[in-house]
Enzyme design. Structure first.
Site, mmCIF file in Angstrom:
data_model
loop_
_atom_site.group_PDB
_atom_site.id
_atom_site.type_symbol
_atom_site.label_atom_id
_atom_site.label_comp_id
_atom_site.label_asym_id
_atom_site.label_seq_id
_atom_site.Cartn_x
_atom_site.Cartn_y
_atom_site.Cartn_z
ATOM 1 N N SER A 199 -68.809 32.669 -56.230
ATOM 2 C CA SER A 199 -68.952 31.291 -56.735
ATOM 3 C C SER A 199 -70.311 30.701 -56.353
ATOM 4 C CB SER A 199 -67.797 30.398 -56.277
ATOM 5 O OG SER A 199 -67.821 30.199 -54.889
ATOM 6 N N PHE A 208 -63.971 27.738 -57.765
ATOM 7 C CA PHE A 208 -64.862 28.097 -58.870
ATOM 8 C C PHE A 208 -65.235 26.907 -59.756
ATOM 9 C CE2 PHE A 208 -62.520 32.347 -58.735
ATOM 10 C CZ PHE A 208 -63.604 33.084 -58.318
ATOM 11 N N SER A 219 -66.898 30.764 -49.593
ATOM 12 C CA SER A 219 -66.961 30.554 -51.043
ATOM 13 C C SER A 219 -65.928 31.454 -51.700
ATOM 14 C CB SER A 219 -68.346 30.932 -51.578
ATOM 15 O OG SER A 219 -68.443 32.326 -51.798
ATOM 16 N N ASP A 220 -65.456 31.088 -52.891
ATOM 17 C CA ASP A 220 -64.659 32.065 -53.643
ATOM 18 C C ASP A 220 -65.626 33.136 -54.168
ATOM 19 O OD1 ASP A 220 -62.627 33.445 -54.827
ATOM 20 O OD2 ASP A 220 -61.821 31.761 -55.956
ATOM 21 N N TRP A 221 -65.048 34.169 -54.664
ATOM 22 C CA TRP A 221 -65.760 35.380 -55.093
ATOM 23 C C TRP A 221 -66.938 35.060 -56.035
ATOM 24 C CZ3 TRP A 221 -63.988 40.707 -54.535
ATOM 25 C CH2 TRP A 221 -64.683 41.620 -55.330
#
Ligand code: NOJ
Length: 801
Positions: free
Chosen positions: A319, A284, A315-317
């Site tokens: 992001s 993030f 990707s992170d959540w």
């Protein structure tokens, strides 16, 4: 949020719980632990060993064949991922997954936790979509799935990669039984800041130990072959620098020089990739102004080009969508383009690849060749996992994978090894309070963490259920009988009444000894989105502690927390302090065995334990500065003119409360001086050693020390090897961990511990950001922690002098 998640899971799996209890335990799946093992990291100058499963010509041929048949939309679909269960972040509002799946518009789903549901979604992808490409299902399986182990920070305190690998193997077996073939773990973010709640999920502050454990998690999750039914894909996260969040505030900005990034933050990721991790999660945080999920330097140059990574970058959540908040994109299409071009393959949740990527290709803003390359990463992993051959979970066998007796006992063993004894002072009778005698007449057990199963699971409970936990109270009553245990809750975690405190004081007065079980709320106060500025005991617990200790009864404090807590009063006034982190389902039995001496505590801190919040960030492998202070516990506040203009606080010692690597046991050890078998080292030997990546390269040096067990109990000691380099082109830390081994030493026995010291011990990232060795003076310590021991010096000389 995590607590809700756990309740949700619990209701869903209630029906399998009883079956799980009846599970057959016929499989032997734990590897043997060698008596003494020495761990080393890979040299960072070399690309990561290509994972043969992600570099298999047969798989590559299948990938190419499939790719040729795919439409633009189907290609984009493989890069799209949604959460289809309980959300673990802000949602997108989409729920039309069935329709999207039948059109081949989704490549991965996560947060689905039963075989029935994974199969239902899989059936749509495999049977209804044009090309029948299976989904991959993911979940945050962080410290166990149903069999919950101690939190990762606790597991790291074992300093035992074999134990961690076995725990990850259990988690993989249990999760894969529901069709989950991808875990968003291990978190290998190094962190120097206990305000950051996510330190609970990692392995602490050191790159060497962090790398050894990163490898262990990957080996455990991915098993001998990715396509074994019980293997799950690892996803080291959060790439990269997330643990350096300013002020310890989650999701916050990071500023990390390339030197520091390469020397400290990157090695655990490199180790995980080198061990074969098939995916990695982009973070993030913004890193030097560029969000980590749109950073071509870290994602393309380092990860793909330097390390040769062939798996999925996820990707992170949201992001990808957050690039707009970061201010580097003013609309969704630009955010998608920037993340994609920087090297993010798969868009977790934000839906922007779904919405924009095909059009970006059509308009020529991104190339179809680049799209093909990202799709290859995803398909390659799906083939390697054997998903095309075995897309479904066996619903009938699912529950029989959970809570096998071996798994439960491993959880207890790891819990015992994770406890760190911080203090165990002598009582007036000249012996310490711990271990307690079996003959103790009565024990007051006090505190809100003494009998709360849910809390013992910490953050990211997976499918964990508080009912699976044997609490400290239950285990103590089992050992001593109801009549000898005087239990009083004393307070809630974040609140409490005078009446509760009074009842606890009365219980203490009526007992021979007191055990206090105090600390944080595991799911709410630790892990993601749980940064704190006051690292004290929440609510009225400090008041409770002080009132109970004021009774004068000998007291042991057990601290349950996801981070080091600042407890000055306790460290001064309580006789014994044991930090237990959040120990998992066997919390109670493991603690009782430890309190009564059947287990001799052997855990060692993997994060520096500060004295005060104002010292943070505080870490052992710091630079010396130009004005270092010579300080010890006895003279923490130097007076006098000469000592004013040095690097120090005027109101606090520079020293931590307990250093990295520290941990007591019920015996006492004496370390002899460090001895080396050579008086100097030639630079060309070291360079040869570094170039030779095979582990058969002879170590140029041996370091050894005698360790004597001067007490009356056998102990397993984590012996640590540290190095300092002086005279180098960049300033190197005052100590850096470069090796550790675990030895069991009988009472009265002296063991000679020998370390092979390989070339990479002396290698570092120089002033040109090149990894290598230089002429230097090296000091080497074999010691029980990062501050003690008697070091030995050796010169690294170039050939000519
Ligand atoms: C956000 C967290 O940062 C990450 O660690 C986790 O894997 C994802 N959410 C998915 O739940």
């Amino acid at each position: 949020m995590h607590l809700h998640r756990r309740f949700y899971f619990r209701s869903r799996i209630a029906h399998v719980f009883l079956i799980a209890l009846l599970a057959q335990a016929s499989l032997v799946f734990f590897s043997a632990r060698p008596a003494a093992a020495q761990f080393k990291t890979a040299p960072f100058a070399q690309p990561a060993r290509a994972n043969s499963e992600l570099n298999d010509p047969a798989i590559e041929a299948r990938v190419e064949e499939l790719l040729k048949k795919m439409t633009l939309e189907e290609k984009v679909g493989q890069l799209v991922q949604y959460s289809a269960g309980q959300p673990t972040g802000p949602g997108t509002g989409r729920t039309d997954y069935a329709d999207m799946l039948s059109k081949g518009e989704i490549g991965a789903l996560f947060n689905i936790v039963t075989a029935k549901e994974t199969n239902a979604f899989q059936r749509i992808a495999v049977e209804k979509s044009r090309l029948h490409i299976p989904l991959i299902f993911g979940l945050d399986v962080i410290h166990g799935f149903r069999t919950e182990f101690p939190i990762p920070l606790g597991m790291s305190a074992t300093w035992d990669p074999q134990l961690v690998e076995r725990a990850a193997r259990v988690a993989a077996r249990e999760a894969s039984a529901t069709g989950i073939r991808w875990t968003f773990s291990p978190m290998v973010d190094l962190s120097r800041d206990p305000r950051w709640g996510r330190v609970a999920e990692g392995a602490g502050e050191d790159p060497f130990l962090g790398s050894a454990l990163a490898r262990a998690y990957v080996r455990g999750y991915q098993g001998p072959h990715l396509n074994a039914a019980e293997s799950i894909l690892a996803c080291p996260k959060h790439y990269v620098g997330y643990g350096a969040a300013e002020g310890g505030r989650d999701y916050n900005t990071t500023e990390i020089s390339e030197h520091t990034l390469r020397e400290y933050y990157l090695p655990p990721f490199h180790a995980a990739v080198d061990a074969g991790a098939g995916s990695i999660m982009s973070a993030f945080n913004s890193l030097d102004g560029i969000p980590a999920s749109a950073n071509p330097f870290t994602l393309k140059k380092i990860l793909r080009q330097e390390w040769g990574f062939r798996g999925i970058v996820d990707s992170d959540w949201t992001s990808v969508g957050e690039l707009m908040n970061h201010g580097i994109a003013n609309d969704g299409a630009t955010a998608a383009r920037k993340a994609f071009q920087a090297g993010v393959d798969m868009d977790m949740v934000s839906s922007l690849y779904h919405d924009h990527l095909a059009q970006l290709v059509r308009s020529g803003q991104v190339s179809e060749a680049d799209l093909d390359e990202d799709v290859r990463h995803v398909l390659r992993v799906k083939f390697a996992l054997g998903l095309f051959e075995n897309p479904y979970a066996d619903e009938k066998k699912e529950s029989s994978a959970f809570l096998l007796p071996e798994a439960v006992s491993l959880s207890g063993e790891i819990a015992e090894r994770s406890f760190v004894l911080l203090k165990n002072d002598l009582l007036p009778n000249a012996s310490p309070l711990l271990p307690l005698s079996n003959d103790v007449k009565s024990v007051a057990l006090i505190g809100p963490l003494a009998d709360d199963g849910n809390m013992m699971l910490g953050s990211w409970g997976g499918l964990g259920d508080g009912h699976d936990v044997i609490t400290l109270r239950a285990a103590l009553v089992k050992k001593l009988g109801e009549a000898r245990v005087h239990y009083a809750k004393g307070s809630e975690i974040s609140a409490g009444t005078d009446t509760q405190i009074k009842a606890a004081v009365d219980a203490a007065k009526n007992s021979d000894v007191v055990i206090l079980a105090l600390g944080e709320n595991g799911p709410e106060m630790t892990g993601e989105a749980a940064s704190r500025t006051h690292l004290d005991l929440p609510g009225r617990q400090e008041q409770l502690l002080e009132a109970v200790v004021a009774t004068g009864k000998p007291a042991a404090l057990i601290v349950f927390s996801g981070r080091p807590l600042i407890l000055p009063w306790a460290f001064e006034h309580v006789n014994s302090v044991l930090t237990a982190w959040f120990p998992g389902i066997q919390a109670g039995p493991a603690l009782v065995r430890t309190l009564f001496g059947e287990n001799n505590p052997s855990g060692k801190l993997t994060m520096t334990w500060p004295r005060s919040v104002g010292q943070i960030p505080i870490y052992y492998n710091a630079l010396n500065t130009g004005r270092p202070i010579v300080q010890n516990d006895k003279t923490p506040f130097p007076n006098g003119h000469d000592e004013k203009f040095v690097s120090r606080y005027i109101d606090e010692s520079n020293l931590p409360k307990f250093p990295f690597g520290f941990g007591l046991s019920y015996t006492s050890l004496r370390y002899g001086p460090t001895e080396l078998n050579k008086s100097d080292l030639r630079l060309d030997w070291l360079r040869e050693g570094l170039a030779n990546t095979s582990s058969t390269a002879p170590a140029p040096l041996q370091a050894s020390a005698n360790i004597t067990n001067a007490g009356s109990r056998a102990t397993t000691e984590t012996v640590q090897l540290y190095v300092r380099l002086q005279g180098t082109s960049v300033s190197e830390p005052v100590r850096a961990l470069k090796g550790f081994q675990q030895v069991t030493i009988a009472p009265g026995e002296t063991k000679r511990v020998v370390f092979s010291v390989p070339a990479e011990t002396f290698a570092f990232w120089n002033d040109q950001n090149v990894y290598g060795v230089e002429p230097a003076r090296a000091t080497i310590w074999i010691s029980p922690d990062s501050t003690s021991g008697t070091g030995a010096q050796i010169e690294i000389r170039s050939k000519t002098n």
